[in-house]
Design an enzyme around this catalytic site. Structure first.
Site, PDB file in Angstrom:
ATOM      1  N   ASP A  11       0.854  -1.210  -0.087  1.00  0.00           N
ATOM      2  CA  ASP A  11      -0.005   0.074   0.022  1.00  0.00           C
ATOM      3  C   ASP A  11       0.767   1.348  -0.048  1.00  0.00           C
ATOM      4  O   ASP A  11       1.674   1.521   1.102  1.00  0.00           O
ATOM      5  CB  ASP A  11      -0.945  -0.164   1.134  1.00  0.00           C
ATOM      6  N   TYR A 230       1.664   0.239  14.802  1.00  0.00           N
ATOM      7  CA  TYR A 230       0.773   0.085  13.792  1.00  0.00           C
ATOM      8  C   TYR A 230       1.250   1.037  12.503  1.00  0.00           C
ATOM      9  O   TYR A 230       1.339   1.982  12.688  1.00  0.00           O
ATOM     10  CB  TYR A 230      -0.568   0.530  14.367  1.00  0.00           C
ATOM     11  N   LYS A 233      -2.436  -2.660   8.203  1.00  0.00           N
ATOM     12  CA  LYS A 233      -2.906  -3.949   8.394  1.00  0.00           C
ATOM     13  C   LYS A 233      -1.835  -4.812   7.288  1.00  0.00           C
ATOM     14  O   LYS A 233      -1.526  -4.125   6.385  1.00  0.00           O
ATOM     15  CB  LYS A 233      -4.331  -4.400   8.073  1.00  0.00           C
TER      16      LYS A 233
HETATM   17  P1  13P Z   1      -4.628  -0.516   5.279  1.00  0.00           P
HETATM   18  O1  13P Z   1      -3.959  -1.473   6.273  1.00  0.00           O
HETATM   19  O2  13P Z   1      -5.593  -1.259   4.463  1.00  0.00           O
HETATM   20  O3  13P Z   1      -3.846   0.697   4.980  1.00  0.00           O
HETATM   21  O4  13P Z   1      -5.834   0.056   6.353  1.00  0.00           O
HETATM   22  C1  13P Z   1      -5.461   0.695   7.433  1.00  0.00           C
HETATM   23  C2  13P Z   1      -6.559   1.109   8.586  1.00  0.00           C
HETATM   24  O5  13P Z   1      -6.172   1.428   9.483  1.00  0.00           O
HETATM   25  C3  13P Z   1      -7.886   1.071   8.136  1.00  0.00           C
HETATM   26  O6  13P Z   1      -8.837   1.570   9.094  1.00  0.00           O
HETATM   27 MG    MG Z   2      -3.810   2.002   3.692  1.00  0.00          MG
HETATM   28 MG    MG Z   3      -4.616  -2.374   2.867  1.00  0.00          MG
END
Ligand code: 13P
Ligand code: MG
Ligand code: MG
Ligand code: 13P
Length: 379
Positions: A11, A230, A233
């Protein structure tokens, strides 16, 4: 001649929050990867699911090859520059190290790779999931490769009745790759005991016990293990070879009809159903729900066919509708109990800080006087 399939996803920025990448970003990445067509790769395909972009490459260099990984890394770097120019949200989100050091593993992007001697015809599937974790594939893989209630082929096909070898990784171990191999059907219960914990034990690869051929490869990256906090994800990718000595495509797809609950969803901290979606689907409700897309290809002489969209069929509309109901049902209970991930898995530091602040306000009540024996045992 051996063929290698490598899928690397990251991402590096998206429009309107964590929703979907821009056309410009996808074009930049495709243009960059195309440069490798001169001498490095024989074909490629760039796809996205939610806010993640996956680069699928076909080549003959084997797994973990530095130049292949560098090509993807630099494409994502170029994409990050485009994302910054366009002001996309989370530009460069998954590129967690400043410079490339030979392999994208441990640097943020997710990677799944397989090298094999192609069969006379070589159908394979690519799965891209967003707003979830690598363990999201545990249940579908268990059902497809080890459960005759899902996979009739385990009873009907002489090639696959011998069962499969699962390599499972303990992703909570951070000093190296802690793995175990389990063979089904003998180890069925042992396998289930591990795969129960999607956040700790993750199927990394699966091999046929008939001919030793690799059937599946899953990315096992844990972003918060790499970054220590964090950053998004893990949004896993997977490659699965199908038919003949492996389960049929439909047997691999069938478990997604469950829309099973997985970790991820909003802020990577909740539980939601995994919704099988069509190509090009972004994220929406509560930054989710967790989604998975399926891409079917054949590969021959290093060249890919165009993909088919595995979840673009009226059947899956009913599943999507059920998944939406399951998502709303879980969301009705907000932060309570299983709707939010346990403390050890929480991706945002907020709860930790709240608990730290509350620490001095806890009191321990004076211990009760020891009860007299006569009170405990009334006469
Ligand atoms: P991603 O990992 O897809 O970027 O999503 C992050 C997130 O916190 C969505 O609420
Ligand atoms: Mg994202
Ligand atoms: Mg993502
Ligand atoms: P193959 O034997 O060609 O893999 O086909 C199995 C099948 O019947 C698919 O459903």
């Amino acid at each position: 001649m051996m063929t290698t399939l490598t899928v690397i996803k990251a991402d590096v920025g998206s429009i309107g929050g964590h929703v979907a990448p821009s056309r410009n970003l996808l074009d930049t990445i495709s243009r960059h990867v195309a440069r490798g067509m001169d001498d490095l790769i024989s074909d490629f395909y760039v796809a996205h699911t939610g806010d993640d972009i996956a680069i699928l490459m076909v080549h003959d260099k084997g797994v973990g090859h530095e130049e292949i990984h560098r090509l993807a890394w630099e494409a994502f770097k170029a994409g990050t520059a485009t994302a910054q120019e366009q002001g996309l949200y989370g530009a460069g989100q998954d590129l967690l190290v400043d410079s490339f050091s030979g392999n994208v593993k441990g640097a943020g992007p997710a990677v799944a790779e397989m090298e094999f001697q192609p069969r006379a015809n070589e159908p394979f599937l690519m799965f891209l999931a967003d707003k979830t974790e690598p363990g999201a594939y545990n249940l579908p893989l268990y059902l497809a490769f080890a459960d005759p209630m899902n996979t009739g082929g385990l009873l009907l096909s002489p090639e696959i009745t011998k069962g499969f070898r699962f390599r499972v990784m303990d992703v909570s171990y951070t000093h190296g790759d802690r793995v175990i191999e389990l063979a089904t059907p003998e180890d069925l219960y042992n396998l289930a005991a591990l795969l129960r914990d999607n956040d700790r034990f993750v199927v990394e690869s699966i091999f046929s016990r008939h001919d030793g051929e690799q059937a599946a490869a899953v990315s096992t990256t844990r972003l918060h293990n790499i970054a220590g906090k964090y950053t998004g994800k893990d949004d896993p990718v997977m490659l699965v070879r199908v038919q003949k000595n492996f389960p049929a495509t439909g047997e691999i797809l069938a478990p997604y009809a469950i829309a099973h609950y997985v970790g991820g969803f909003m802020r990577g901290s909740h539980v939601g159903p995994l919704m099988p979606v069509k190509h090009g689907t972004g994220c929406s409700y509560f930054d989710g729900p967790p989604i998975v897309s399926g891409w079917g290809f054949c590969v021959k002489n290093g060249r890919l066919t165009e993909p088919v969209d595995l979840f673009d069929h009226p059947f899956w509309d009913a599943v999507r509708s059920r998944a939406a109901d399951k998502a709303m049902e879980m969301r009705r209970q907000g932060f309570s109990g299983p709707a939010m991930l346990p403390y050890s898995e929480l991706e945002y530091g907020g709860i930790v800080r709240i608990l730290e602040k509350l620490e001095p306000r806890f009191t321990i009540r004076a211990a009760k006087k020891e009860a007299k024996e006569t009170e405990l045992v009334p006469a």
